[in-house]
Enzyme design. Sequence first.
Site, PDB file in Angstrom:
ATOM      1  N   GLY A  91      27.217  22.646   0.727  1.00  0.00           N
ATOM      2  CA  GLY A  91      26.243  23.607   0.223  1.00  0.00           C
ATOM      3  C   GLY A  91      24.984  22.930  -0.293  1.00  0.00           C
ATOM      4  O   GLY A  91      24.864  21.704  -0.326  1.00  0.00           O
TER       5      GLY A  91
ATOM      6  N   THR B 221      29.436  25.453 -10.624  1.00  0.00           N
ATOM      7  CA  THR B 221      29.333  26.750  -9.961  1.00  0.00           C
ATOM      8  C   THR B 221      29.013  27.816 -10.992  1.00  0.00           C
ATOM      9  O   THR B 221      29.591  27.829 -12.076  1.00  0.00           O
ATOM     10  CB  THR B 221      30.656  27.105  -9.257  1.00  0.00           C
TER      11      THR B 221
ATOM     12  N   ASN C 167      24.394  25.155 -17.248  1.00  0.00           N
ATOM     13  CA  ASN C 167      23.427  24.359 -16.502  1.00  0.00           C
ATOM     14  C   ASN C 167      23.676  22.886 -16.808  1.00  0.00           C
ATOM     15  O   ASN C 167      23.890  22.519 -17.962  1.00  0.00           O
ATOM     16  CB  ASN C 167      21.998  24.764 -16.908  1.00  0.00           C
TER      17      ASN C 167
ATOM     18  N   HIS D 133      14.353  32.021  -9.748  1.00  0.00           N
ATOM     19  CA  HIS D 133      15.006  31.078  -8.843  1.00  0.00           C
ATOM     20  C   HIS D 133      14.568  31.357  -7.408  1.00  0.00           C
ATOM     21  O   HIS D 133      13.952  32.381  -7.112  1.00  0.00           O
ATOM     22  CB  HIS D 133      16.533  31.192  -8.944  1.00  0.00           C
TER      23      HIS D 133
ATOM     24  N   LYS E 137      19.283  32.521  -4.020  1.00  0.00           N
ATOM     25  CA  LYS E 137      20.268  32.627  -5.105  1.00  0.00           C
ATOM     26  C   LYS E 137      20.915  34.004  -5.070  1.00  0.00           C
ATOM     27  O   LYS E 137      20.235  35.027  -4.941  1.00  0.00           O
ATOM     28  CB  LYS E 137      19.608  32.374  -6.460  1.00  0.00           C
TER      29      LYS E 137
ATOM     30  N   GLY F 202      23.322  32.040 -14.317  1.00  0.00           N
ATOM     31  CA  GLY F 202      24.278  31.570 -15.311  1.00  0.00           C
ATOM     32  C   GLY F 202      23.585  30.934 -16.501  1.00  0.00           C
ATOM     33  O   GLY F 202      24.032  31.074 -17.650  1.00  0.00           O
ATOM     34  N   THR F 203      22.462  30.261 -16.240  1.00  0.00           N
ATOM     35  CA  THR F 203      21.715  29.649 -17.331  1.00  0.00           C
ATOM     36  C   THR F 203      21.108  30.707 -18.242  1.00  0.00           C
ATOM     37  O   THR F 203      21.150  30.590 -19.468  1.00  0.00           O
ATOM     38  CB  THR F 203      20.603  28.744 -16.772  1.00  0.00           C
TER      39      THR F 203
END
Length: 266
Positions: free
Chosen positions: A10, A98, A123, A154, A158, A164-165
């Site tokens: 990835g 992840t 992060n 982003h 994405k 998540g951050t």
Amino acid sequence: MSIGILGCTGRMGQVILTHLVQHHRSLIAGGSGSPNSACAGQDLGRLVGADLLGLTVDTDPARVMARASVVIDCSSPAATAHHAALAVRHGTALVVATTGLNAQQQQAVFDAARSVPVIYTPNLSPGVSVLIALTRQVAATLGPDYDIEIVEMHHRHKVDAPSGTALGLGEAAAAGRGQPLDTLKETVRDGHTGPRNSGSIGFATLRGGDVAGDHTVIFASDGERLELSHKASSRALFAHGAIRAAHWCRDRPPGLYSMLDVLGLA
């Protein structure tokens, strides 16, 4: 020490692999990818445009686990939950890179931390970790008179939102106010919404281009506004953070850690 990369085919996996090839080639234990990937069986060096390494993209993450003292997981939420159980079986330290895990998938990571050291963090950037610590401190200091808004942007590829951050920053802000984020979070505003809910933490999500990751926490009150920002110009910084975390956690006792622990900010 040896490092395995789960999800090495990835976008993030290749960045981490490239960093290892360029700076820590001798530490590479292997890498795994989906059986459906066109890269399955390809040499890891060739995968990132480097010389041959003699290690190929494995379709069985358990084989990578067996060779590695630490694995960095940058696969997918469902695969990460499976990899957490494998880490317990093989006694392998785990760095989770992840994002977008649901509650059940997060629980699989938390369960693994009872048996092996696990770094699970919003992060892997050292700068973002400092931002998280500052956000909690500022939220506690300024108090409820300041509205909190979190803006993130982003790249167009994405798949999870808010990032998540951004959610990690929201958790820090909520913790600074002594409340759980779920009771304060507002992620959708559309139509005639009325006045802003007092004490809420709002999120705005932007997507476009190749942005590696921009995050801003806004504290707004009558007469002034304080903004804390972090902008990532390259994913290489995440690779550096992931490898730093891998070195830090390899000899730790079982437990759930974050980049705040790695940086001594916990």
